[in-house]
Structures are given as structure tokens and as C-alpha cells.
Design an enzyme around this catalytic site. Structure first.
Site, PDB file in Angstrom:
ATOM      1  N   ARG A  31       0.809  -1.227   0.000  1.00 22.47           N
ATOM      2  CA  ARG A  31       0.000   0.000   0.000  1.00 22.47           C
ATOM      3  C   ARG A  31       0.841   1.277   0.000  1.00 22.47           C
ATOM      4  O   ARG A  31       0.527   2.226  -0.708  1.00 22.47           O
ATOM      5  CB  ARG A  31      -0.947  -0.025   1.216  1.00 22.47           C
ATOM      6  CG  ARG A  31      -1.842   1.215   1.358  1.00 22.47           C
ATOM      7  CD  ARG A  31      -2.850   1.012   2.485  1.00 22.47           C
ATOM      8  NE  ARG A  31      -3.492   2.247   2.891  1.00 22.47           N
ATOM      9  CZ  ARG A  31      -4.656   2.702   2.424  1.00 22.47           C
ATOM     10  NH1 ARG A  31      -5.286   2.023   1.489  1.00 22.47           N
ATOM     11  NH2 ARG A  31      -5.178   3.820   2.861  1.00 22.47           N
ATOM     12  N   ILE A  58      -6.388   8.239  -1.136  1.00 20.35           N
ATOM     13  CA  ILE A  58      -6.432   6.777  -1.241  1.00 20.35           C
ATOM     14  C   ILE A  58      -7.413   6.348  -0.157  1.00 20.35           C
ATOM     15  O   ILE A  58      -7.355   6.840   0.971  1.00 20.35           O
ATOM     16  CB  ILE A  58      -5.015   6.172  -1.049  1.00 20.35           C
ATOM     17  CG1 ILE A  58      -5.017   4.639  -1.096  1.00 20.35           C
ATOM     18  CG2 ILE A  58      -4.369   6.630   0.233  1.00 20.35           C
ATOM     19  CD1 ILE A  58      -3.586   4.035  -1.109  1.00 20.35           C
ATOM     20  N   SER A  59      -8.359   5.462  -0.499  1.00 20.74           N
ATOM     21  CA  SER A  59      -9.408   5.096   0.455  1.00 20.74           C
ATOM     22  C   SER A  59      -8.842   4.350   1.660  1.00 20.74           C
ATOM     23  O   SER A  59      -7.782   3.720   1.588  1.00 20.74           O
ATOM     24  CB  SER A  59     -10.459   4.218  -0.217  1.00 20.74           C
ATOM     25  OG  SER A  59     -10.926   4.826  -1.395  1.00 20.74           O
ATOM     26  N   GLN A  60      -9.610   4.407   2.734  1.00 21.15           N
ATOM     27  CA  GLN A  60      -9.297   3.694   3.976  1.00 21.15           C
ATOM     28  C   GLN A  60      -9.215   2.181   3.704  1.00 21.15           C
ATOM     29  O   GLN A  60     -10.048   1.657   2.971  1.00 21.15           O
ATOM     30  CB  GLN A  60     -10.458   4.025   4.910  1.00 21.15           C
ATOM     31  CG  GLN A  60     -10.509   3.351   6.204  1.00 21.15           C
ATOM     32  CD  GLN A  60     -11.867   3.618   6.870  1.00 21.15           C
ATOM     33  OE1 GLN A  60     -12.718   4.306   6.326  1.00 21.15           O
ATOM     34  NE2 GLN A  60     -12.049   3.050   8.028  1.00 21.15           N
TER      35      GLN A  60
END
Ligand code: SAH
Length: 216
Positions: A31, A58-60
């Protein structure tokens, strides 16, 4: 980083993601590599969104895992993603064996995502800069569509590009949005309301249209 990734997977699991394949993919994809340099001061593996520039995030991790679980990805499935952003969600889908097509309206983000996806070995992911509202008719129909920005209503073109028996997972609404699972069976669409979420809005019109950027 591996220890941090393990801790992230444990959090996602504690929040209720049960699909072992999804958890394994989240444990594999690096990530931190998807966050552009200059934004790396944030803890990439914390369960929160991180800035990636151009006002986007960037999403959780939990949301990525949860939406991926709801799509029920199997190897070989053709998946359209709207809102490539960092490329992280696309990498998780590719790690699960999906053939991924992803559209991003900001050309610089599309270029960054393409470069990092190549670098991380996901060279099969196709990214283009353009307007997600139009979908990607040349590659339709798709087994699944995942939208990672929020439209006010479910875009008609995307419904049309869904395969019979396929499903779309997307946040719908303004401000706090509702995640919706849309299932297509023949001419019938069934909308299943799911959890409340918060994504950036899906912006009409592609900044990269025309002379835009296309990879692969
Ligand atoms: N899936 C991403 C998170 C993306 S954030 C990740 O894993 O990092 C949402 C993205 O949707 C932003 O990059 C934003 O530019 C993009 N977006 C917004 N409106 C769009 C549209 N109409 N078409 C394509 N992308 C859009």
C-alpha cells in the site's frame, strides 16, 4: 512494512471482513508504494484515507477490503473501476486475479497509478484518463463495476456496461453517502442499500478527455 501490513489486515478483519482471499490480497499489496512521494509523511497502513495530491485520497483500507469483498472477485473476472486515484484498489483487484480496467479523470493521477502498477508487477491493469460517467464501452460488458467516487445517482452508462448477472458496488449521494450494491438480472436491476460511507464526489466531465493519457 510487512508487520504494519499484517496489523492493517488484523484491523480490517476485526471490522468484519471475512473473505480470506481478500485479506490475503490486502496483506500482499504494498500500500505505501501507491502514495505519491511528497505525501508519504502519512501512515500508509493506518485505517484511514491518505492524501495523494490533487485534492484526492487513497481510500481507507477497511473500505477497500469491504467493497472488494462485496464484489466477490474470482480469477479471470473482468472488473471496471471508476476513480483509479493511487491505483491501490486496482492492485488489490488484480492480486485477486481480476482483469482490471480503471478510469481516472485527473491525467496526472492516471499516469502515476500506471507507473506504480507496472513497477509493482500489475502490468495487466489498464488505466485511462477520462470521464468515468461514460464507462469504457470498448471493453464492456463487465462482470463487476466498482466506483470509488460518489455520483448523485447511479450512472446509466455504467448500468448498461454491466454483464447479465453482474454487480456494481458504489457510493451514492452527497456528503455522507450510502454504499449500494446493484445486481443486474436480464433487464432487472436490484438495488441493495448497504453501509454509510464518505468518498470524494464523482465529478462530471473528464479533465483528460481528448488529448488525454492512456496506457497499455
Ligand atoms: N480507488 C482509489 C481511490 C480514489 S479517490 C485508490 O485506490 O486510491 C476517487 C478518485 O475518483 C479521484 O482520484 C478522482 O479524481 C476520481 N474521479 C472523480 N470523478 C471522476 C470521474 N467522473 N471519472 C473518473 N474518475 C473520477
Amino acid at each position: 512494512m510487512e508487520a504494519q501490513r499484517k496489523a492493517m489486515v488484523a484491523v480490517v478483519q476485526a471490522y468484519g471482513v471475512t473473505d480470506e482471499r481478500v485479506l490475503a490480497a490486502m496483506g500482499t499489496v504494498r500500500r505505501h508504494r501507491y502514495i505519491p512521494e511528497g505525501h508519504r509523511g502519512h501512515d500508509a497502513y493506518g485505517d484511514h484515507p491518505c492524501p495523494i495530491g490533487h485534492g484526492q485520497t487513497i481510500s481507507q483500507p477497511f473500505i477497500v477490503a469491504y467493497m472488494t469483498q462485496r464484489i466477490e472477485v474470482t480469477p479471470g473476472m473482468k472488473v471496471l473501476e471508476i476513480g483509479t486515484g493511487s491505483g491501490y484498489q486496482a492492485a488489490v483487484l488484480a492480486e485477486l486475479g481480476a482483469a482490471v480496467f480503471s478510469i481516472e479523470r485527473i491525467p496526472e493521477l492516471a499516469a502515476h497509478a500506471t507507473a506504480i502498477l507496472m513497477d509493482e508487477g500489475y502490468s495487466g491493469v489498464k488505466v485511462k484518463s477520462g470521464d468515468g460517467y461514460k464507462g469504457w464501452p470498448e471493453h464492456a460488458p463487465f462482470d463487476a463495476i466498482v466506483v470509488t467516487c460518489a455520483p448523485a445517482e447511479i450512472p446509466e452508462a455504467l448500468k448498461r456496461q454491466l454483464k447479465d448477472g453482474g454487480r456494481m458496488v458504489l457510493p451514492v449521494g452527497a456528503g455522507v453517502q450510502q454504499l449500494v450494491i446493484l445486481e443486474k438480472s436480464g433487464d432487472t436491476f436490484t438495488e441493495i442499500p448497504d453501509i454509510l460511507v464518505r468518498f470524494v464526489p464523482m465529478v462530471p466531465g473528464g479533465a483528460g478527455e481528448g488529448g488525454g493519457f492512456e496506457s497499455n
